[in-house]
Structure formats: C-alpha cells, structure tokens
Scaffold this active site. Structure first.
Site, PDB file in Angstrom:
ATOM      1  N   GLU A  50       0.846  -1.200   0.074  1.00  0.00           N
ATOM      2  CA  GLU A  50      -0.173  -0.068  -0.110  1.00  0.00           C
ATOM      3  C   GLU A  50       0.779   1.094  -0.031  1.00  0.00           C
ATOM      4  O   GLU A  50       1.890   1.184   0.838  1.00  0.00           O
ATOM      5  CB  GLU A  50      -0.867  -0.048   1.328  1.00  0.00           C
ATOM      6  N   ASP A  61      -5.795   9.540  10.238  1.00  0.00           N
ATOM      7  CA  ASP A  61      -4.496   9.027  10.406  1.00  0.00           C
ATOM      8  C   ASP A  61      -3.953   9.797  11.834  1.00  0.00           C
ATOM      9  O   ASP A  61      -4.307  11.093  12.048  1.00  0.00           O
ATOM     10  CB  ASP A  61      -3.718   9.402   9.341  1.00  0.00           C
TER      11      ASP A  61
END
Lengths: 272, 406
Positions: A50, A61
């Site tokens: 990824e 995040d």
C-alpha cells in the site's frame, strides 16, 4: 476478470498462509529513498504494497502517518510523482500488487477519469480512499470498478451486521478491517475482538479480510494471521523511516534498511 | 439569473445531503453509522414540537433573543445613502451568534443521551459557546483549538477553562482551525459510543450544514418580522461576513425565495486576493474540492493540498466555506465579494466611533462592504448587516496593529 490482488491472495491461500500488507507514504522522506524502500519491500516479505498518497489533512491518521505525509510534501511529492513511483517500481516487479491509499481531494482535483487511466498505466491495482464511504460510491468506486481496478473498503468495529451489506456491496480485492476505534497507529488491537469481528464479517463477504491499525510487532502479526487473511502494517514502518533520519530530517544510509529489517521481522511472524 | 433557476432556493439539501454538487458525506467508514444516527435523531427532533419549544425557551431566557434590529442612524448619515440596520447578534449571551446553534445541538445531544461533547474552534467563539452550554447542562466538554490560535486568542482559552472545558491544542499541520477540525474528527472516531460532535459552522458532513443552518435561521426569521414591523416591508439588501458561513446562512436562508432581496456574502480577502495564499476567500479565490466531510469551494494548490487561509480575523481564516453557500454562488442567488484586513480594520474603527459599538473583526468585513455600496444606494434602500459578534476578543489584535500598548 482477475487482478494482481486476486491472484496474489489465491496463491497465498494455496500456500496456506496469510498475507503481509505493508504501508509506506509515497515520497517519504524523499523520492529516491522512497523508491528504494518500496523496491525492497517484496524481498523483505511484503505480499501487497500500500502506498500512501500524501495529503495535508489526513483526518483518519495518527501522528506518525500525518508526519510522513508532511515530510513527503515538503520534499516536493505530488500525485504525478506518486504515479511515477509506481511506474518505476513496476520496471523491476510485475507481480506484487500495489494499492494506493489516501484521501479524495487530491484524486478529485487530478480528475477521476484521468487518475484512473494514469494510475492503471503506471501499474496500480487498487485503491483505498478513506473518506469515500458507500454513500459516495458514484464518485470514484463505481468508475474504478468499471475500469477493472479494485476498490478496497474499510470495515470497522462500527460496521455491524446491519451496516455490513452496504459496506461490502461495491467492493473487491480484499477488505481492510480496521481493528480499533480511532486513528492509525495509536492503540493496539484487542486480539479477542479482532477474532470475533473477522469471523462475524466473513458471514457477509467472501473476500479476503486483512487486519490493520496498530499492528507493530511480529507477535501481534502472528496472532492476527491465525484468524485473518492478511495483516497490515503501516505506522510502525513509517516510524522506522522517521527514526532513521538526521536531525534535519534527511535520509541516511540506514533508512531503507531499517524499514526492510522491520518488514522481514514481521513477515516471519505472519509466516510462522 | 442563471438557467435552470429552481422554484425554491430553500428546499436543499436532498436525501444525500447535496446542494447541487456540493455537500455530501465524505467521511471515514467508522463515522458513517454515527452520522446516519445523527441524521435520524435530528429529523425526529425537528418534527417534535416539544424540542422546538425547549429550544425557544432557552433562546429567550438564556441567550437573550430576539436580538434587536437596530437602525444605525449615524452610520447611515455618514455614508449618505442606504438606510442601514444592524442585526444585533453580538448582544447574545457569550457575545456572538454561535450560541444559537450550540443550544440546538446540545439539546439534541441530550435527547440522544450523549454525555461527552467535543468541538473545534478558531477564534474561540464557538468553543466558548459550547463550553457555556455544556456548563449549563453539566456535560463534559473538550474543545480542540489550533496551537497558533490558542496563542492569538488567550482570553477565550481562559474563558473556556473557567467554564470547565478542557482545551486541547491541535499541534498538527498549520495548527489553526482546519487542524482543530481534523483533531476533533480524530477524537470522534476514537470515541464513537458516548460522544457528540458539536460543529460550529454550516460545513462538515450531512446533516451538519442543514442542521446548523436551521438553528441559525432564527437570525433571518427575526429580521424579517422586525423589519416588517418597523418599515412595513422587507429589506432591499442583506450583508453578512463569511468564514464557514453560519451567521450569513442564518440571516440569508429565510430570505432566499424573496427574489427582490439582494443578498451579499463578504469573505476575508486578508492581504489581498492577488497574494494567492494570504487570504481566506474560498469562493472568490478557491475552487471546488472535498474536505472535512463535504464538497465545497476550498483554498488549495494544483495538487489538491489544502492551503491555510489568512485573515486578520481568526474566525474567518478557514480554507473552506459551507456547501450551501457554494451552491448559492453557482446559482447566482447570492453575490460573494471580499474585504481586506485593512478595509475591515477601518470599518471596525468607524463603527466604534460612530455607533458606540465595538464590533468583532468578522462582521467588520461585512461593514467594510456596506461602506462600499451604501453610498451608491438611494435613501429609501433598506440594508441589513449582521453584526454577528462583539469585538472585546479582538482588542488585543487591533491594539497590536495600531501600535497601542495595553
């Protein structure tokens, strides 16, 4: 139609082991070092890669991945360069699936059709766009599926049996199960609840289920790999990048090695 | 008017939370079930007369509504044109319009059984309003505020603490309002069970833009009634400042279908639109993108990276704008203009001297535009400006710029 992602998970199923999915941010800490890191991931034991598309405002995040995105942007990373990174990686690796992960705005501004075309040409296989829930499938998910690419969905502890069919409706490749309530890399997953939730979600989907958010060690990876089809490691790798940098934030000879060493270690966990 | 003018400008959003192409629900999957739950809870509350009655009671006795519609006689004489009225929302409890929305959301949170309230704040006005309502109802309150803004708005930080709120610095990114919003969203995904996110403006994922607009629309409804009583007719024009756009939407929305009413939103032009990055005019200087749960006009670079807005007013330097404003701009129903830091500062000082009112720097932008257009209007032109906040919080900023030592 099968994609690189489908083929990789089928092969691993025959091998009888879970996948190691690794996340790093494109262009962190700079383009050349980032390419070196990504190029070495398959050999270190990554089965799926990824690549984070940097964004100024990554709402889901934690601090580690936020910082990685800002480092990359400061070093001049942009969408064009992220696609070039994939293209450069593909020169030496035709088989390892690549998933681009990030937020919708940079994709939207690039233009959805152009982005799908350019990223497919570069060798991208699938996408995780964090802020595109099923309610917004018309934006990018459907066009991506039509283009023969995988759109990978996040399932979370809030994805109950009522919500699950909506989440899995237009999805392919694999399912990314977010093992904790919260942002990336901050809490450790509770293994019991991971097992229960993975088993529960299997009733709703035949796709491989990979588990991430908060996985940092070979031990955790080993435990999760018993119940899941894959383990995702991200923040820990990005932190390894951060720790290897000089005080001024420049890469050192240790940067790529540090990431690869950690991947090898966790890969042993997944494979044992 | 544009082609395809709708029969009504007041029916949005649609069932997907869209105003034209703007709005929507661009959030992480973890938050989706919460947003759907909130939408249902808000629908039910809206349909329940006892909810509105409770809100009305608090607005009257706690907030101090209705706020006066005041004829600014000396400003009118000075400018020599339109007859200027101020909608005095700076007289509300806590000194700004923010409390109108907060009361609504906190009463809704109570209905939903949520005990922990989170909020983001830029200048601190929404944070203070949220801390106030939480104190009133004994709810836990956590306010996220950019580290830079905390330094710029120390008095409001202390106010929130006095009211029992925990103020958490947002240390990521540019450390201003947009980062405070990111941190609040991060808190919400980590605390989905017991937490209610009280958003301060007409932005964010559906149903926030609609809900905040509905709660702020009390401003426009009162204005309509007061003007009819006072002048026997509707105003000819409305002017309001826009950061995220909640005071403006509150004033504008009840008038959107009154086609003869000219409506003007004033964005912050900071050091000038030509500077590219030193302003906060999302519509006049930005383009459509997706951030914080909705599609709208944003300040960003060619790669889609968000640019931090700049304005003398910490309440306006947000790089986006509410999605309904974006749509009203595209439909040409509302005209969006801008005023610079300097123009706002001049308006601020003039208002102090002529009217004995210290306005916040946010509505000073609206007043700056009133000063530009009012002289050109006939004397029977009725113009309403939303004086949405008082300027006590800004005296330090202004003193600094004027070189005065406190």
């Amino acid at each position: 139609m099968t994609t690189r992602i489908d083929r990789r998970f089928e092969a691993l199923k025959k091998e009888g082991r879970a996948a190691l999915v690794t996340f790093v941010t494109a262009g962190d800490p700079d383009y050349d070092t980032s390419l070196k890191i990504i190029a070495g991931l398959p050999k270190a034991g990554a089965d799926v890669i990824e690549i984070g598309m940097p964004f100024t405002d990554p709402m889901a995040d934690g601090p580690a991945i936020q910082a990685a995105g800002l480092r990359a942007l400061a070093a001049g990373q942009n969408m064009k360069k992220t696609l070039k990174l994939v293209k450069d990686f593909r020169k030496q690796d035709k088989d390892t699936p690549i998933v681009l992960m990030g937020y919708y705005n940079p994709v939207y501004v690039y233009g959805v059709e152009k982005f799908l075309k350019d990223s497919k040409t570069a060798g991208v296989d699938g996408y995780i766009i964090v802020d595109l829930p099923p309610e917004e499938d018309g934006e990018f998910c459907i066009p991506a599926l039509k283009a023969g690419q995988n759109f990978i969905r996040l399932a979370t502890p809030t994805t109950d049996d009522h919500r699950a069919p909506t989440v899995f409706h237009n999805t392919s490749g694999f399912v990314y199960y977010v093992s904790v309530l919260g942002i990336t890399g901050t809490k450790a997953p509770d293994l019991k609840s991971v097992k229960a939730n993975v088993n529960r979600l299997r009733k709703h989907t035949k796709l491989p289920i990979c588990v991430g958010f908060g996985v940092k060690s070979a031990e955790q990876a080993r435990a999760i790999a018993k119940d899941a089809d894959g383990v995702v490691v991200g923040s820990a790798l990005v932190q390894a990048v951060e720790k290897s940098l000089t005080k001024a934030g420049k890469p050192t000879s240790k940067t790529a090695k540090a990431v690869h060493a950690l991947v090898s270690d966790i890969a042993q966990g997944v494979r044992s | 008017m544009n082609v395809n003018t709708p029969n009504s400008f007041r029916t949005g959003p649609d069932e997907n939370g869209l105003f034209g192409i703007y709005g929507g629900r661009f959030v992480a999957e973890t938050l989706m079930p919460l947003i759907l739950e909130l939408e249902q809870a808000y629908k039910a509350a809206k349909a329940d007369p006892s909810f509105q009655a409770e809100l009305d009671s608090f607005l009257e006795h706690y907030v101090g509504r209705p706020s006066p519609l005041y004829f600014a006689e000396r400003m009118t004489e000075h400018l020599g044109g339109a007859k200027i009225y101020f909608k005095r929302d700076e007289l509300n409890h806590t000194g700004a319009h923010k409390i109108n929305n907060v009361m609504g959301q906190i009463l809704l949170a109570r209905r939903m059984g949520k005990k922990r309230i989170i909020a983001e704040t830029g200048a601190g006005q929404h944070g203070v309003a949220t801390a106030t309502a939480c104190a009133r109802f004994g709810l836990e309150c956590i306010v996220y505020m950019g580290e830079v803004d905390m330094e710029r708005q120390k008095p409001n930080v202390f106010r929130m603490k006095l009211l029992g709120a925990e103020v958490v610095p947002a240390k990521s990114g540019s450390r201003t309002l947009k980062d405070a919003l990111n941190e609040a969203l991060r808190d919400w995904v980590a605390n989905v069970e017991d937490t209610f996110y009280c958003i301060g403006t007409v932005a964010g994922p559906h149903p926030y833009p609609e809900m905040v607009r509905d709660f702020q629309s009390v401003i426009g409804r009162e204005t309509k009634e007061q003007m009819l009583k006072r002048e026997g007719r509707l105003p000819d024009s409305l002017v309001a400042a826009i950061g995220g756009g909640s005071n403006a939407m509150g004033l504008f929305h009840p008038f959107l279908d009154d086609k003869d009413v000219e409506i003007i939103g004033v964005e912050a032009a900071g050091l000038g639109l030509k500077t590219k990055t030193k302003h906060a005019a999302s519509i006049t200087g930005g383009k459509p993108g997706v951030l914080h749960g909705n599609r709208t006009y944003l300040l960003m670079d060619d790669d889609g990276q968000i640019i931090e807005g700049h304005s003398i007013s910490a309440g306006l330097d947000y790089p986006g704008i509410g999605p309904e404003h974006a749509w009203l701009h595209d439909m040409k129903r509302v005209e969006y203009v801008s005023a610079t830091d300097k123009e706002a500062l001049d308006a601020f000082q003039l208002c102090c001297k002529l009217e004995g009112i210290i306005p916040a720097l946010e509505p000073s932008h609206a007043l700056a535009h009133v000063m530009k257009i009012a002289p050109k209007k006939p004397k029977d032109h009725l113009m309403v400006m939303n004086l949405c906040g008082r300027g006590d919080k800004d005296i330090f900023t202004v003193a600094d710029i004027l070189g005065a030592k406190l």
